[in-house]
Design a protein around this motif. Sequence first.
Motif, PDB file in Angstrom:
ATOM      1  N   ILE A  98       0.823  -1.209   0.000  1.00 16.64           N
ATOM      2  CA  ILE A  98       0.000   0.000   0.000  1.00 16.64           C
ATOM      3  C   ILE A  98       0.861   1.265   0.000  1.00 16.64           C
ATOM      4  CG2 ILE A  98      -1.698   1.325   1.329  1.00 16.64           C
ATOM      5  CD1 ILE A  98      -2.991  -1.284   2.138  1.00 16.64           C
ATOM      6  N   GLU A  99       1.925   1.288   0.801  1.00 18.02           N
ATOM      7  CA  GLU A  99       2.782   2.483   0.834  1.00 18.02           C
ATOM      8  C   GLU A  99       3.395   2.747  -0.539  1.00 18.02           C
ATOM      9  OE1 GLU A  99       5.665   2.235   3.916  1.00 18.02           O
ATOM     10  OE2 GLU A  99       4.186   2.207   5.541  1.00 18.02           O
ATOM     11  N   ALA A 100       3.856   1.709  -1.198  1.00 18.73           N
ATOM     12  CA  ALA A 100       4.426   1.886  -2.534  1.00 18.73           C
ATOM     13  C   ALA A 100       3.360   2.328  -3.528  1.00 18.73           C
ATOM     14  CB  ALA A 100       5.073   0.574  -3.001  1.00 18.73           C
ATOM     15  N   THR A 101       2.127   1.845  -3.350  1.00 21.44           N
ATOM     16  CA  THR A 101       1.046   2.217  -4.264  1.00 21.44           C
ATOM     17  C   THR A 101       0.698   3.695  -4.124  1.00 21.44           C
ATOM     18  OG1 THR A 101       0.183  -0.040  -4.130  1.00 21.44           O
ATOM     19  CG2 THR A 101      -1.285   1.628  -5.030  1.00 21.44           C
ATOM     20  N   VAL A 102       0.799   4.216  -2.921  1.00 23.91           N
ATOM     21  CA  VAL A 102       0.587   5.662  -2.730  1.00 23.91           C
ATOM     22  C   VAL A 102       1.626   6.454  -3.528  1.00 23.91           C
ATOM     23  CG1 VAL A 102       0.647   7.540  -1.055  1.00 23.91           C
ATOM     24  CG2 VAL A 102      -0.515   5.400  -0.477  1.00 23.91           C
ATOM     25  N   VAL A 103       2.881   6.027  -3.454  1.00 20.66           N
ATOM     26  CA  VAL A 103       3.950   6.678  -4.222  1.00 20.66           C
ATOM     27  C   VAL A 103       3.661   6.551  -5.720  1.00 20.66           C
ATOM     28  CG1 VAL A 103       6.416   6.639  -4.770  1.00 20.66           C
ATOM     29  CG2 VAL A 103       5.662   6.266  -2.416  1.00 20.66           C
ATOM     30  N   ALA A 104       3.200   5.378  -6.123  1.00 23.20           N
ATOM     31  CA  ALA A 104       2.892   5.140  -7.538  1.00 23.20           C
ATOM     32  C   ALA A 104       1.798   6.074  -8.036  1.00 23.20           C
ATOM     33  CB  ALA A 104       2.471   3.687  -7.729  1.00 23.20           C
TER      34      ALA A 104
END
Length: 450
Positions: free
Chosen positions: A334-340
């Motif tokens: 989820i954290e990486a998806t926010v960055v994405a």
Amino acid sequence: AKLVDQVLASRKIYEGDGFNYIKESFENGTLHLIGLLSDGGVHSRLDQLQLLLKGASERGAKRIRVHILTDGRDVLDGSSVGFVETLENDLLQLRGKGIDAQIASGGGRMYNDWDVVKRGWDAQVLGEAPYKFKSALEAVKTLRAEPNANDQYLPPFVIVDDSGKSVGPVLDGDAVVTINFRADRMVMLAKALEYADFDKFDRVRVPKIRYAGMLQYDGELKLPSVYLVSPPEIDRTSGEYLVKNGIRTFACRQTVKFGHVTFFWNGNRSGYFDETKEEYVEVPSDSGITFNVAPKMKALEIAEKARYALLSGKFDQVRVNLPNGDMVGHTGDIEATVVACKAADEAVKIILDAVEQVGGIYLVTADHGNAEDMVKRDKSGKPLLDKNCGIQILTSHTLQPVPVAIGGPGLHLGVKFRTDIQTPGLANVAATVMNLHGFEAPSDYETNLI
């Protein structure tokens, strides 16, 4: 998928030239089936594999090897264990009928660069992999127990016998079928299996085989040349219509999804309709890492190339695809998806600012959702919890309607969305784009949105 369903249900698949071609290997060789083990229905379906196994065994296949790719994207991560159990049970029943049927190799589904295809080739064709197991179920359970393991990215493995020898390398005289019905993820492997002149990696050994795809994955390249199900004829696409009416087109996407603005857009056709009026730019995807490691992916590079194309004045249409929300969303991070998503948002702003600068029109939409909801839910919508009371993560596509936004200084005042389309969808985008360019879409197209 429907085409494959129809010919399997009618059994016409077994009467075609493609099946008769691979059938020539049944007497003395092995039938190898390679593809995604999943019921997601996006690239393949488990029930189609089951029917093909049954049909081939009833028509003379004496030795069958299945090379599985685990999913975790179009279905829930971890579902690979259940799929393997189902397949192993089917193969056990075939062995009870005297058919030598086994799973021979496996690994995650991420066929997005030649390094990954090379690892797949080593396992599937050469029978070589860093991990060796006595059964596929043991393999999947063991590899999934590793920290941060995910079905999509399981490392390649081979199944070995008591002497440690691979049970299913591809040898001279064998038949190979890639069972996916969707082209991407299979085209690269198809080239390795079919092309005599091949330089993407060292194949080490190139067995003389009879190879067929479930369908023909690339109509322009005629790849593969032999297939079990005749592909649908897709002509008169909006891309062809516009180019042949003088619309200069620029398309850009990174490697992992390049076909979505070229090959698929043009009706399963690679190459240009008119290379004097078209330019396709591929931005290389990151290699050897999962998408959550570099979640910005190539969004900003794609946006800058789109911006340059818009400002150059050379093109009437600029077509791009930003894959961040989908590809990183599939990882479940989820954290990486926010960055994405932030990166995709920034890229969209770069493109829309350029549209504003040139007085153009934009249309922004998506083919499905993913990143907007990454939690498994019960029927009431409440998050599901795992045995440790943590929230269960959703990695597959979502099913909610997606937005479409149309605007820009080039859009005539008073233009509004129609309200008389009962179920608007992607099919309506083609006519809409054609109309925005000043053309009348053919009468058999789905109607425009505005």
